[in-house]
Design an enzyme around this catalytic site. Structure first.
Site, PDB file in Angstrom:
ATOM      1  N   ASP A 256      11.883  68.951  54.049  1.00 25.42           N
ATOM      2  CA  ASP A 256      11.478  67.625  53.582  1.00 25.42           C
ATOM      3  C   ASP A 256      10.052  67.355  54.035  1.00 25.42           C
ATOM      4  OD1 ASP A 256      12.337  67.515  56.301  1.00 25.42           O
ATOM      5  OD2 ASP A 256      12.461  65.335  56.172  1.00 25.42           O
TER       6      ASP A 256
ATOM      7  N   GLU B  64      14.103  66.058  58.569  1.00 20.27           N
ATOM      8  CA  GLU B  64      13.328  66.028  59.810  1.00 20.27           C
ATOM      9  C   GLU B  64      12.385  64.833  59.878  1.00 20.27           C
ATOM     10  OE1 GLU B  64      10.428  66.818  62.923  1.00 20.27           O
ATOM     11  OE2 GLU B  64       9.972  66.544  60.804  1.00 20.27           O
ATOM     12  N   GLU B  65      11.772  64.511  58.767  1.00 16.62           N
ATOM     13  CA  GLU B  65      10.801  63.411  58.775  1.00 16.62           C
ATOM     14  C   GLU B  65      11.485  62.053  58.819  1.00 16.62           C
ATOM     15  OE1 GLU B  65       8.013  64.224  59.430  1.00 16.62           O
ATOM     16  OE2 GLU B  65       7.342  66.021  58.366  1.00 16.62           O
TER      17      GLU B  65
ATOM     18  N   ASP C 203       3.180  71.136  56.924  1.00 20.05           N
ATOM     19  CA  ASP C 203       4.324  70.492  57.579  1.00 20.05           C
ATOM     20  C   ASP C 203       5.430  70.247  56.589  1.00 20.05           C
ATOM     21  OD1 ASP C 203       6.011  69.088  59.245  1.00 20.05           O
ATOM     22  OD2 ASP C 203       4.855  67.250  59.167  1.00 20.05           O
TER      23      ASP C 203
ATOM     24  N   THR D 246      -2.761  28.231  64.924  1.00 18.98           N
ATOM     25  CA  THR D 246      -2.558  27.645  66.246  1.00 18.98           C
ATOM     26  C   THR D 246      -1.080  27.520  66.563  1.00 18.98           C
ATOM     27  OG1 THR D 246      -2.754  25.499  65.228  1.00 18.98           O
ATOM     28  CG2 THR D 246      -4.728  26.387  66.249  1.00 18.98           C
TER      29      THR D 246
ATOM     30  N   HIS E 171       3.624  24.012  67.554  1.00 16.79           N
ATOM     31  CA  HIS E 171       2.201  23.800  67.320  1.00 16.79           C
ATOM     32  C   HIS E 171       1.521  23.689  68.682  1.00 16.79           C
ATOM     33  CE1 HIS E 171      -1.459  21.687  66.144  1.00 16.79           C
ATOM     34  NE2 HIS E 171      -1.225  22.091  64.905  1.00 16.79           N
TER      35      HIS E 171
ATOM     36  N   SER F  87       7.005  64.531  70.903  1.00 20.21           N
ATOM     37  CA  SER F  87       8.339  65.119  70.981  1.00 20.21           C
ATOM     38  C   SER F  87       8.708  65.767  69.648  1.00 20.21           C
ATOM     39  CB  SER F  87       9.360  64.034  71.323  1.00 20.21           C
ATOM     40  OG  SER F  87       9.264  62.977  70.390  1.00 20.21           O
TER      41      SER F  87
ATOM     42  N   HIS G 143      11.859  72.767  58.384  1.00 17.94           N
ATOM     43  CA  HIS G 143      12.398  71.670  57.563  1.00 17.94           C
ATOM     44  C   HIS G 143      11.727  71.679  56.200  1.00 17.94           C
ATOM     45  CE1 HIS G 143       8.967  68.796  58.174  1.00 17.94           C
ATOM     46  NE2 HIS G 143       8.882  69.343  59.372  1.00 17.94           N
TER      47      HIS G 143
ATOM     48  N   ASP H  15       6.679  74.611  63.555  1.00 15.78           N
ATOM     49  CA  ASP H  15       6.532  73.247  63.024  1.00 15.78           C
ATOM     50  C   ASP H  15       5.595  72.421  63.900  1.00 15.78           C
ATOM     51  OD1 ASP H  15       6.975  70.982  61.431  1.00 15.78           O
ATOM     52  OD2 ASP H  15       8.801  70.423  62.490  1.00 15.78           O
TER      53      ASP H  15
HETATM   54 ZN    ZN Z   1       7.308  69.029  60.731  1.00 13.84          ZN
HETATM   55 ZN    ZN Z   2       6.277  66.137  60.123  1.00 13.23          ZN
END
Ligand code: ZN
Ligand code: ZN
Ligand code: ZN
Ligand code: ZN
Lengths: 477, 477
Positions: B100, B167-168, B133, B333, B231, B420, B98, B198
């Site tokens: 970006d 991707e980001e 990255d 509170t 309250h 992931s 990627h 990546d």
């Molecule tokens: Zn990446």
């Molecule tokens: Zn990244």
């Protein structure tokens, strides 16, 4: 002696001027909790000084020193100590109110500009920040003074005023001032009774007199582990997560049916007498009021006395939130490095913040040890306030009761409040005299909320009530 | 067949040009998550197109449509689909990267300008947003192409490129494109294997090949009761408080020693074979690495295999925070009217977001019923991602292994990652071929953090690694 009709007539005939006065006061955004508004808090103090001076009151500003707020060191707004009359044959009444307000932005959800007093014709009420908390009552006293001065009526009592500008931000510096000024020969010495108008009726129907308040112990429970926030994909399942520890500990503080799980907390509660129990049953307040006020049918019990005692004479524990955790909308897969749970207990006689702190510390420490976590735990007692209860049969309360009956043609509810008004304790302890809480506003006024309001009738009858109270106090024997 | 020395020599001798190329790319702030930088993301796509075209690659931009970002409707950056070679006797390798990057401001705490590639002589590394990255790896492929073209070396494989610019920011539109382009006769059809560079080594010492990723199920558990914030003084002890219910429920999800309490969750986990277990023991990664990376001695166990399995092949459940509760410093509170707990599970084969959602829903619903609360509960599954595991014995992985051994003189760690990388699943499913994750950077590169870096040796040896990998893939039989 009872309040002369020329005074009550004057009040009835000068509504427009009184509303103008309240409107001018609301227009000054005297927010004490935000440094950006500090100049307005000072402006509000000057405004009050002018009003009082014009009515013959001697006014002094007491410098309370500096504070650090929003990273700046700034001057605290003054305590306004003022007095009129020094007749040894008259009782001396101390009146307390505060001239600062809670923050408010239209964008918070206000229907009108918060710092503009807006009349709602349909509901016959005035909207505006401070309308009911506490500028309405404070100005009520000024209106009463004006009614006496303009009608050439001598006040039946000597009056002392203590108006502060930091109530919404912890009343910084005031306790010390009260202690100091209560010494022989000082300003507050010789006061016979105190009247504070800074709370609310239980409901929207029946005036009340408040003779008790719960105290408070506020805690911050911090669990920290990693040196920085971690990604749950990389670290989930490998390390002790502070949030898991914290949530586990917080779940051990109170049950969903509101039973406090900290050993020893209930043992400190003063036993209930049949006489006190009867008072709750007599109140013009029930479960439907609680639920209407909360906006949902979520009362803990179907038993009115239980629910009212839960508010007035039992301790409670609320979980307020967590600092340091993810709090925004959306989904973030973070393991926060350090999280701090905020919770507080409402205290009742004979609990004290000191004793509660000991119990909480012992319990939380022992529960944390059981977790076998490698994270670190710290418990801080952020602040505490003692509970307070006064004698509803004292002449000060009886005067307020007769005044209420005269103005509203109703016997007031005698109530204990769930929240704390720490200044009550300060006066009660320093002066050792009766303190009556004599509210002007209704239970649905929404102090501290958006769209804070004061009903027109509460402002006008409330002004009558304050004036009548002074005359009834003069009958104290 | 192995990589010709003229290719590896060319790479070794052209460091300066390769660094210049990375430097030019880092200088384009192609931040996909901020509309203000969108033109730079497009500029980055054009830059890549020019580089590839100059090296004989056929480049197509695939329009992914529009998105709404920061209140504006703007064009999505294109997916770059490119290819070189179509020899039926050669395997076809799909390369994903990627172009970006994450946002970066010097004021976030960078020691250098984030969009300037700065060489740190002392540590022999390059700082800059995107250095590791994912511009370093993406440009690594371009360097490899150049080494072949400039030395007149025919590529040993057919190459297809899929470079994305979102991707980001959730890879908007890419899944649909992959599905569409995987159909017979379309661009991705006939790909023999996929290589994605990546991710990162486990540590700073040993290269790795990644053959598994955990999935995700992210939940929002909302408890609401009162119509507005209450309250705690007035309502504490009278009503069911949403926070108490929520904290109680959240405490029933996971224990402080990270055991998930939702019935059925562990039953879905694929059993551990002795062969797989041995892989964890062989990894050049241990508890001290985990704890150093977390910055504190908070590992859940003293057993290396347990801790590594906790990250790589066991599900985990993290409590991220609470929306709607008090989260600021200080003491408020409040009884919040509506609070939403955020938590997520990391999934492993054979768990799926669908099955996990069913289990969580059933459990949370039944636990909430036990509370006998009058508040309302709602559970939302905000998003899910499947876990992925591939066969580390596949020729694609074995090619990457041999390449690593040739360049680094070390056997790579075979790892599964805790987080992931959703695109992996998309390729794996759409193409039904092996996907190898072949990282260039080290575990301490700080992708997404301030002071993101790429070690000089990782950039240069990484380029050799990518080139060598292509030649080893050509030996697939
Ligand atoms: Zn990446
Ligand atoms: Zn990244
Ligand atoms: Zn107030
Ligand atoms: Zn207030």
């Amino acid at each position: 002696m009872s309040v002369p009709s020329k005074v009550t007539d004057y009040i009835a005939q000068n509504e427009a001027a009184f509303v103008k006065r309240l409107s001018d006061a609301v227009a000054i955004p005297s927010v004490s909790g935000d440094a950006a508004y500090r100049q307005d808090v000072f402006k509000m103090a000057d405004w009050i000084k002018n009003e009082l001076t014009a009515l013959g009151v001697t006014v002094n500003f007491k410098d309370l020193g500096k504070q650090v707020l929003d990273g700046q060191t700034i001057q605290l707004p003054p305590a306004i100590l003022a007095s009129i009359g020094s007749d040894a044959n008259k009782p001396t009444v101390l009146l307390y109110a505060h001239y600062d307000v809670q923050p408010a932005l239209k964008s918070d959800g206000w229907n009108t500009e918060p710092f503009e007093l807006v009349f709602d014709e349909k509901n016959d009420r005035y909207y505006g920040r401070g309308s009911t908390d506490d500028k309405g009552p404070l100005i009520g006293w000024i209106n009463v003074l004006e009614a006496h001065v303009k009608t050439g009526t001598e006040l039946p009592v000597n009056l002392k005023f203590c108006f502060e500008g930091m109530e919404e931000s912890g009343s910084e510096g005031l306790d010390e001032l009260i202690l100091e000024e209560s010494k022989p020969g000082k300003f507050l010495h010789g006061v016979d009774c105190v009247c504070i108008s800074d709370n609310y009726w239980l409901n929207t129907r029946t005036p009340c007199l408040t003779y008790g308040l719960r105290g408070l112990s506020y805690f911050k429970l911090t669990i920290s582990g990693p040196a920085r926030d971690l990604h749950s994909g990389v670290f989930g399942g490998t390390v002790h997560e502070p949030m898991t520890d914290l949530i586990t500990l917080m779940s051990k503080l109170v049950t969903p049916d509101a039973k406090i799980l900290i050993p020893g907390v209930y043992e400190l509660v003063a036993p209930l007498t049949p006489q006190e129990k009867a008072l709750y049953d007599a109140l013009d307040y029930g479960i439907s009021d609680v639920e209407q006020s909360a906006g949902a049918k979520i009362a803990l019990s179907d038993d009115k006395i239980k629910v009212l005692m839960g508010r007035m004479r039992e301790p409670s524990l609320s979980l307020h939130g967590i600092e340091g955790a993810f709090y925004s909308p959306g989904a973030k897969t973070v393991i926060p490095a350090s999280v701090a749970g905020k919770f507080s207990l409402r205290l009742v006689p004979n609990q004290t913040p000191d004793k509660i702190e000991q119990l909480v510390k012992a319990y939380v420490t022992s529960e944390f040890q059981k977790l076998n976590s490698k994270n670190k735990m710290e418990l801080e007692h952020l602040h505490g306030g003692e509970p307070w209860v006064d004698d509803p049969n004292h002449w000060n309360f009886q005067a307020a009761k007769r005044a209420t009956e005269a103005v509203y043609k109703k016997t007031p509810d005698f109530t204990r409040e769930g929240g704390s008004i720490p200044i009550t304790i300060s006066f009660s302890r320093a002066l050792n005299v009766s303190v009556v809480l004599l509210p002007m506003g209704r239970g649905d006024d929404g102090a501290h909320s958006t769209n804070e309001k004061l009903d027109r009738s509460n402002y006008l009858k409330g002004t009558q009530l304050l004036g009548t109270y002074l005359w009834e106090v003069a009958n104290k024997k």
